[in-house]
Design a protein around this motif. Structure first.
Motif, PDB file in Angstrom:
ATOM      1  N   LYS A 165      57.560 -29.427  -8.611  1.00 15.60           N
ATOM      2  CA  LYS A 165      58.330 -28.307  -9.142  1.00 15.60           C
ATOM      3  C   LYS A 165      57.569 -26.987  -9.013  1.00 15.60           C
ATOM      4  O   LYS A 165      57.887 -26.025  -9.703  1.00 15.60           O
ATOM      5  CB  LYS A 165      58.704 -28.559 -10.604  1.00 15.60           C
ATOM      6  N   GLU A 166      56.559 -26.995  -8.138  1.00 13.07           N
ATOM      7  CA  GLU A 166      55.768 -25.798  -7.873  1.00 13.07           C
ATOM      8  C   GLU A 166      55.050 -25.302  -9.119  1.00 13.07           C
ATOM      9  O   GLU A 166      54.861 -24.097  -9.317  1.00 13.07           O
ATOM     10  CB  GLU A 166      56.645 -24.689  -7.275  1.00 13.07           C
ATOM     11  N   THR A 167      54.655 -26.239  -9.978  1.00 14.53           N
ATOM     12  CA  THR A 167      53.801 -25.920 -11.114  1.00 14.53           C
ATOM     13  C   THR A 167      52.446 -26.573 -10.865  1.00 14.53           C
ATOM     14  O   THR A 167      52.194 -27.109  -9.786  1.00 14.53           O
ATOM     15  CB  THR A 167      54.426 -26.425 -12.427  1.00 14.53           C
ATOM     16  N   PHE A 168      51.563 -26.544 -11.861  1.00 15.65           N
ATOM     17  CA  PHE A 168      50.219 -27.090 -11.707  1.00 15.65           C
ATOM     18  C   PHE A 168      49.904 -27.964 -12.912  1.00 15.65           C
ATOM     19  O   PHE A 168      50.078 -27.534 -14.057  1.00 15.65           O
ATOM     20  CB  PHE A 168      49.198 -25.949 -11.598  1.00 15.65           C
ATOM     21  N   GLY A 169      49.482 -29.198 -12.666  1.00 18.61           N
ATOM     22  CA  GLY A 169      49.153 -30.065 -13.784  1.00 18.61           C
ATOM     23  C   GLY A 169      49.164 -31.535 -13.399  1.00 18.61           C
ATOM     24  O   GLY A 169      48.710 -31.914 -12.317  1.00 18.61           O
ATOM     25  N   HIS A 170      49.718 -32.370 -14.280  1.00 17.02           N
ATOM     26  CA  HIS A 170      49.753 -33.816 -14.097  1.00 17.02           C
ATOM     27  C   HIS A 170      51.204 -34.298 -14.128  1.00 17.02           C
ATOM     28  O   HIS A 170      52.103 -33.599 -14.585  1.00 17.02           O
ATOM     29  CB  HIS A 170      48.946 -34.521 -15.184  1.00 17.02           C
ATOM     30  N   HIS A 171      51.408 -35.522 -13.668  1.00 17.41           N
ATOM     31  CA  HIS A 171      52.746 -36.094 -13.567  1.00 17.41           C
ATOM     32  C   HIS A 171      52.738 -37.541 -14.070  1.00 17.41           C
ATOM     33  O   HIS A 171      52.895 -38.488 -13.298  1.00 17.41           O
ATOM     34  CB  HIS A 171      53.229 -36.038 -12.115  1.00 17.41           C
ATOM     35  N   PRO A 172      52.520 -37.746 -15.380  1.00 13.99           N
ATOM     36  CA  PRO A 172      52.478 -39.115 -15.901  1.00 13.99           C
ATOM     37  C   PRO A 172      53.858 -39.768 -15.911  1.00 13.99           C
ATOM     38  O   PRO A 172      54.896 -39.090 -15.958  1.00 13.99           O
ATOM     39  CB  PRO A 172      51.940 -38.942 -17.323  1.00 13.99           C
ATOM     40  N   LEU A 173      53.849 -41.105 -15.883  1.00 14.93           N
ATOM     41  CA  LEU A 173      55.048 -41.902 -16.103  1.00 14.93           C
ATOM     42  C   LEU A 173      54.975 -42.466 -17.516  1.00 14.93           C
ATOM     43  O   LEU A 173      53.926 -42.972 -17.933  1.00 14.93           O
ATOM     44  CB  LEU A 173      55.140 -43.052 -15.100  1.00 14.93           C
ATOM     45  N   VAL A 174      56.079 -42.397 -18.244  1.00 17.43           N
ATOM     46  CA  VAL A 174      56.124 -42.891 -19.619  1.00 17.43           C
ATOM     47  C   VAL A 174      57.284 -43.859 -19.765  1.00 17.43           C
ATOM     48  O   VAL A 174      58.251 -43.827 -18.991  1.00 17.43           O
ATOM     49  CB  VAL A 174      56.255 -41.734 -20.631  1.00 17.43           C
ATOM     50  N   ALA A 175      57.178 -44.734 -20.760  1.00 20.28           N
ATOM     51  CA  ALA A 175      58.244 -45.688 -21.052  1.00 20.28           C
ATOM     52  C   ALA A 175      58.469 -45.715 -22.553  1.00 20.28           C
ATOM     53  O   ALA A 175      57.508 -45.697 -23.335  1.00 20.28           O
ATOM     54  CB  ALA A 175      57.889 -47.083 -20.532  1.00 20.28           C
ATOM     55  N   PHE A 176      59.736 -45.741 -22.955  1.00 21.42           N
ATOM     56  CA  PHE A 176      60.110 -45.775 -24.367  1.00 21.42           C
ATOM     57  C   PHE A 176      61.104 -46.905 -24.613  1.00 21.42           C
ATOM     58  O   PHE A 176      61.989 -47.155 -23.789  1.00 21.42           O
ATOM     59  CB  PHE A 176      60.764 -44.455 -24.799  1.00 21.42           C
ATOM     60  N   VAL A 177      60.964 -47.570 -25.752  1.00 17.29           N
ATOM     61  CA  VAL A 177      61.971 -48.515 -26.210  1.00 17.29           C
ATOM     62  C   VAL A 177      63.071 -47.725 -26.901  1.00 17.29           C
ATOM     63  O   VAL A 177      62.797 -46.901 -27.791  1.00 17.29           O
ATOM     64  CB  VAL A 177      61.368 -49.552 -27.175  1.00 17.29           C
TER      65      VAL A 177
END
Length: 459
Positions: A165-177
């Motif tokens: 998205k043309e930003t700067f940082g991290h891209h974690p994957l998360v999971a929720f019940v």
């Protein structure tokens, strides 16, 4: 007669007061920790990192940071808000002690993460048993939503890169019940990834799903009663093959990209094959229809039993149509291996995956707006702290709140419950917190504490 100046009364302020506890409503979270046995479980899990003659238990130190994060903190130093109230939260470690523990856990790598994950899974099973009919698996089934989240970085942190998205940082994957319409949701996985990690990376989705399943009670770690939901980022051959592997047999509802083959199949659907779609309340939604196209495109290379369902609807005002949309109608598609059932019900079930966005919004408000540490290993520990905080923000309402209050998101819980102050009274060798009767949600707090007190003690 004195003349009043301004719209608010003038109040003189001074320091040195005693007998008043700030953030007194957080006693709900502290009591939840005690009743579900999270303090004992985390303490035992982190026992290998407790040095001889040390004063502070590593488990207590980690939980204190998680409690501070649940109250709105976004860095390790925010544990100071607990340190100021020892009568409610007990002795709290100094900032250097907290930092040394995080560094030690980060240096241990997977060993420390596994210890924390095992303790959380053990406690989660107990929480769901205590919740009874309010638990997310009360009917014998459970839904796990997986999604990615962009976390911006404002400095050169390890693995922080440019994102899609043309930003700067991290891209974690998360999971929720998913707790359903009557509740919120709780985190079961958080995989830290660089900012340039792909959205459709099957190996990352598989690892996230493995972490999530390991957090569930053993009876729910395989079988059709466990449904994995993702957006189109999870619509890959490798991920669906993994979900469908014999012996695992998980159910899935996964978004699919509108390819040319799917688009051509949609063009061949007869008008009478379209059935009305449902809105969030389960009633027919004007201007939206669903149909199944399983027999039209070639699905021979996909898992056996996979069904394709498409939805077309009038776009909302201002929406940008795509080349693959049809006659001014927005097209979406998802795959599922659920046999039977009305198409509108299956499509509504998949669309409720949007509740995961609410959980991500709550996570951003609970320490995930940025990663405060520099090294990736340290930020993995921070993600575990955030997950512990979100666990408590999900478990406390599940066990102690009723009605609409069970759906309150973290920001509302803080504003109405946790920030409430109280008078601390010591009498009969007991500590009492007396909340003012003028606070609109005092009854909610006191009734919630009463419900927690009625729960059996762990062990």
């Amino acid at each position: 007669m004195s003349k009043r100046i301004g719209l608010y009364p003038r109040v003189r302020v001074e320091g040195g007061g005693r007998g008043v506890v700030s953030q007194a409503g957080a006693v709900l979270l502290a009591e939840t920790v005690r009743k579900v046995g999270l303090d004992t479980a985390i303490s035992q899990a982190l026992a290998p990192w407790r040095k001889q003659r040390t004063v502070h238990d590593p488990g207590k130190v980690l939980l204190d940071v998680a409690l501070a994060t649940a109250l709105g903190g976004d860095c390790l130093a925010d544990v100071a808000m607990l340190r100021a109230e020892p009568d409610v939260f007990g002795p709290v470690a100094s900032d250097p002690t907290v930092s040394r523990l995080v560094d030690a856990l980060a240096a241990a790598g997977p060993k420390a993460l596994t210890a924390i994950h095992t303790a959380r899974a053990e406690v989660r099973t107990r929480v769901w048993e205590l919740a009874g009919t309010n638990g997310p698996a009360a009917d014998g089934s459970v839904i796990v939503d997986i999604d990615g989240v962009l976390v911006h970085a404002h400095s050169e942190k390890q693995d922080a890169t440019a994102t899609w998205k043309e930003t700067f940082g991290h891209h974690p994957l998360v999971a929720f019940v998913d707790h359903g319409q009557d509740g919120s949701g709780e985190p079961v996985a958080a995989l830290l990834r660089p900012g340039n990690a792909g959205s459709n990376t099957a190996s990352d989705h598989i690892e996230t799903a493995q972490l999530a399943l390991a957090q569930l009670p053993k009876a729910l770690r395989r079988g059709r009663q466990t449904l994995i939901r993702t957006d189109s980022a999870g619509g890959t051959h490798a991920f669906l093959d993994w979900l469908s592997r014999p012996g695992r047999w998980l159910s899935y509802s996964v978004g699919m990209t509108i390819t040319d083959a799917i688009h051509q199949a949609v063009l061949k659907i007869p008008k009478k094959a379209w059935t009305p779609a449902y809105d969030s309340g389960g009633t027919e939604r004007p201007g939206a229809w669903v149909a199944e196209i399983t027999d039209m495109p070639d699905l021979s290379t996909w898992p056996k039993g996979m069904r394709l369902v498409v939805r077309k609807e009038r776009p909302h005002p201002g929406a940008q149509l795509r080349f693959t949309d049809l006659d001014g109608l927005r097209l979406t598609c998802f795959a599922t291996n659920t046999t039977g059932g009305q198409l509108a019900d299956l499509e509504l079930r998949h669309r409720r995956r949007a509740r995961c966005e609410d959980r991500i919004r709550g996570a951003r408000d609970t320490g995930l707006r940025n990663l405060p540490l520099h090294d990736t290993a340290q930020n993995r520990i921070w993600l575990e702290i955030v997950s512990l905080a979100l666990d408590l923000l999900a478990w406390m309402p599940m066990l102690a709140l009723t009605g609409d209050t069970r759906r309150w998101e973290p920001k509302k819980l803080r504003l109405r419950l946790f920030t409430a102050a109280a008078q601390l009274v010591n009498t009969g060798r007991r500590h009492w917190l007396r909340f003012t009767a003028r606070w609109p949600w005092t009854d909610v707090i006191t009734h919630a504490i009463d419900r927690l007190h009625t729960l059996p003690n762990p062990g």
